[in-house]
Design a protein around this motif. Structure first.
Motif, short mmCIF file in Angstrom:
data_model
loop_
_atom_site.label_atom_id
_atom_site.label_comp_id
_atom_site.label_asym_id
_atom_site.label_seq_id
_atom_site.Cartn_x
_atom_site.Cartn_y
_atom_site.Cartn_z
N LYS A 112 0.85 -1.19 0.00
CA LYS A 112 0.00 0.00 0.00
C LYS A 112 0.88 1.24 0.00
CE LYS A 112 -4.16 -1.88 1.91
NZ LYS A 112 -5.33 -1.64 2.71
N ILE A 113 0.89 1.91 -1.15
CA ILE A 113 1.68 3.14 -1.28
C ILE A 113 0.79 4.18 -1.97
CG2 ILE A 113 3.98 2.07 -1.35
CD1 ILE A 113 3.75 2.18 -4.45
N PRO A 114 1.11 5.47 -1.80
CA PRO A 114 0.28 6.49 -2.45
C PRO A 114 0.54 6.54 -3.96
CG PRO A 114 2.06 7.52 -1.21
CD PRO A 114 2.15 6.05 -0.95
N CYS A 115 -0.27 5.79 -4.72
CA CYS A 115 0.00 5.60 -6.15
C CYS A 115 -1.29 5.11 -6.82
CB CYS A 115 1.11 4.56 -6.29
SG CYS A 115 1.58 4.20 -7.98
N ASP A 116 -1.69 5.74 -7.92
CA ASP A 116 -2.91 5.28 -8.57
C ASP A 116 -2.98 5.42 -10.09
OD1 ASP A 116 -3.17 7.97 -8.84
OD2 ASP A 116 -5.17 8.11 -7.94
N PRO A 117 -1.86 5.64 -10.81
CA PRO A 117 -1.99 5.84 -12.25
C PRO A 117 -2.58 4.65 -12.99
CG PRO A 117 0.34 5.77 -11.59
CD PRO A 117 -0.48 5.85 -10.35
N CYS A 118 -2.45 3.44 -12.45
CA CYS A 118 -3.02 2.28 -13.15
C CYS A 118 -4.52 2.43 -13.31
CB CYS A 118 -2.67 0.99 -12.42
SG CYS A 118 -3.15 0.95 -10.68
N ALA A 119 -5.19 2.81 -12.22
CA ALA A 119 -6.65 2.91 -12.27
C ALA A 119 -7.08 4.03 -13.21
CB ALA A 119 -7.20 3.16 -10.87
N ILE A 120 -6.31 5.11 -13.25
CA ILE A 120 -6.66 6.23 -14.12
C ILE A 120 -6.42 5.86 -15.58
CG2 ILE A 120 -5.96 8.61 -14.73
CD1 ILE A 120 -5.29 8.88 -11.64
N SER A 121 -5.41 5.04 -15.84
CA SER A 121 -5.04 4.73 -17.23
C SER A 121 -6.03 3.80 -17.92
CB SER A 121 -3.65 4.08 -17.27
OG SER A 121 -3.71 2.75 -16.77
N CYS A 122 -6.76 2.99 -17.17
CA CYS A 122 -7.67 2.02 -17.81
C CYS A 122 -8.99 2.70 -18.16
CB CYS A 122 -7.92 0.82 -16.92
SG CYS A 122 -9.02 -0.37 -17.75
N LYS A 123 -9.18 2.94 -19.45
CA LYS A 123 -10.39 3.64 -19.90
C LYS A 123 -11.60 2.71 -19.97
CE LYS A 123 -7.93 7.27 -20.19
NZ LYS A 123 -7.77 7.95 -18.90
N LEU A 124 -11.40 1.42 -19.74
CA LEU A 124 -12.52 0.47 -19.76
C LEU A 124 -13.07 0.20 -18.37
CD1 LEU A 124 -11.16 -2.08 -22.39
CD2 LEU A 124 -12.73 -0.18 -22.73
N GLY A 125 -12.46 0.82 -17.37
CA GLY A 125 -12.94 0.62 -16.00
C GLY A 125 -12.64 -0.76 -15.45
N ALA A 126 -11.66 -1.44 -16.04
CA ALA A 126 -11.34 -2.79 -15.55
C ALA A 126 -10.56 -2.74 -14.24
CB ALA A 126 -10.54 -3.55 -16.61
N ASP A 129 -4.98 2.70 -1.81
CA ASP A 129 -5.64 1.42 -2.13
C ASP A 129 -4.75 0.54 -3.02
OD1 ASP A 129 -7.89 2.10 -0.76
OD2 ASP A 129 -9.12 2.52 -2.54
N LEU A 130 -4.98 -0.76 -2.93
CA LEU A 130 -4.36 -1.68 -3.89
C LEU A 130 -5.31 -1.83 -5.08
CD1 LEU A 130 -3.02 -4.49 -1.52
CD2 LEU A 130 -1.71 -2.68 -2.64
N PRO A 131 -4.77 -2.03 -6.29
CA PRO A 131 -5.64 -2.18 -7.45
C PRO A 131 -6.50 -3.45 -7.37
CG PRO A 131 -3.32 -2.46 -8.07
CD PRO A 131 -3.33 -2.05 -6.63
N ILE A 132 -7.76 -3.28 -7.77
CA ILE A 132 -8.67 -4.43 -7.87
C ILE A 132 -9.15 -4.49 -9.31
CG2 ILE A 132 -10.87 -5.42 -7.12
CD1 ILE A 132 -10.46 -3.93 -4.46
N VAL A 133 -9.00 -5.67 -9.94
CA VAL A 133 -9.31 -5.80 -11.36
C VAL A 133 -10.63 -6.55 -11.56
CG1 VAL A 133 -8.50 -6.72 -13.57
CG2 VAL A 133 -6.84 -5.87 -11.91
N ASP A 134 -11.44 -6.02 -12.48
CA ASP A 134 -12.61 -6.75 -12.97
C ASP A 134 -12.15 -7.44 -14.26
OD1 ASP A 134 -14.89 -7.64 -14.20
OD2 ASP A 134 -16.11 -5.93 -13.57
N PHE A 135 -11.80 -8.72 -14.14
CA PHE A 135 -11.20 -9.43 -15.28
C PHE A 135 -12.16 -9.54 -16.46
CE2 PHE A 135 -8.72 -11.25 -11.65
CZ PHE A 135 -7.51 -10.68 -11.99
N ASP A 136 -13.46 -9.47 -16.20
CA ASP A 136 -14.42 -9.55 -17.31
C ASP A 136 -14.40 -8.28 -18.16
OD1 ASP A 136 -15.23 -12.09 -16.66
OD2 ASP A 136 -16.72 -11.38 -15.22
N LYS A 137 -13.97 -7.17 -17.58
CA LYS A 137 -13.90 -5.92 -18.36
C LYS A 137 -12.56 -5.75 -19.06
CE LYS A 137 -17.13 -3.10 -15.67
NZ LYS A 137 -17.23 -1.99 -14.72
N CYS A 138 -11.55 -6.47 -18.60
CA CYS A 138 -10.20 -6.30 -19.15
C CYS A 138 -10.08 -6.99 -20.51
CB CYS A 138 -9.17 -6.88 -18.19
SG CYS A 138 -7.48 -6.82 -18.85
N THR A 139 -9.56 -6.24 -21.49
CA THR A 139 -9.33 -6.80 -22.83
C THR A 139 -7.88 -7.21 -23.04
OG1 THR A 139 -8.80 -4.62 -23.73
CG2 THR A 139 -11.12 -5.31 -23.80
N GLY A 140 -7.03 -6.92 -22.02
CA GLY A 140 -5.61 -7.25 -22.18
C GLY A 140 -4.88 -6.28 -23.10
#
Ligand code: SF4
Ligand code: SF4
Length: 162
Positions: A36-50, A59-70
């Motif tokens: 847990k570190i102050p960092c969030d660019p991953c969540a901002i970068s995903c335009k599909l909301g995955a 927060d730690l990233p949580i992925v919705d694998f059904d939304k992720c296209t890879g």
């Protein structure tokens, strides 16, 4: 183990790896971010909301694998080099891994490089099938690896370079 060595255990990884059914459907992200570190660019970068929007910067990233296209867009956004995309459907014998790579010079498409485990040990040779250079961000290497090592290979070493 994770705090001492920086290397996740099987229990840590179990929490971030998609199930067999999703892996069999094709490219999907795996985010190996456990501190847990102050960092969030991953969540901002995903335009599909995955990657679910963070409620708190720690927060730690949580992925919705059904939304992720890879697509891999999030890989280059991560300063921790903690994001990978795995395609278990790449071919009968090989998986494709997209991984972040900051070292220069970059390998070339078609070049054989050393595929490294999380602890930096050599797992074998693997072919680079794509090099994506991204201005002012981390470059992305696509690598063909035997299916048996897809969940182990997490970086590369270019032959003849340190
Ligand atoms: S790989 Fe693409 S779709 Fe999946 S989480 Fe990353 S940016 Fe979103
Ligand atoms: S950008 Fe990388 S280091 Fe930062 S929270 Fe996301 S996965 Fe973790």
């Amino acid at each position: 183990m994770l705090k001492r060595t920086g290397i996740p255990t099987d229990d840590d990884l179990e929490k971030v790896i998609p199930d067999e059914k999703r892996l069999a459907q094709g490219p999907v992200v795996i985010i190996e971010c456990f501190q847990k570190i102050p960092c969030d660019p991953c969540a901002i970068s995903c335009k599909l909301g995955a990657i679910k929007p963070f409620k708190d910067i720690n927060d730690l990233p949580i992925v919705d694998f059904d939304k992720c296209t890879g697509c891999g867009t999030c890989i280059s956004s991560c300063p921790g080099l903690a994001i990978f995309v795995i395609d278990e459907n790449y071919s009968d014998e090989k998986s494709l891994i997209k991984l972040p790579h900051e070292m220069l010079p970059l390998p070339e498409k078609g070049e054989d490089v050393y595929a490294l485990d999380r602890d930096g040990s050599i797992l074998g040779k693997a072919k680079v099938v794509r090099v994506l250079k991204i201005k002012n961000k981390t470059n992305i290497i696509s690598l063909e690896v035997p299916k048996s090592t897809a969940m182990k290979v997490r970086s590369i070493k270019v032959e003849g370079r340190k």
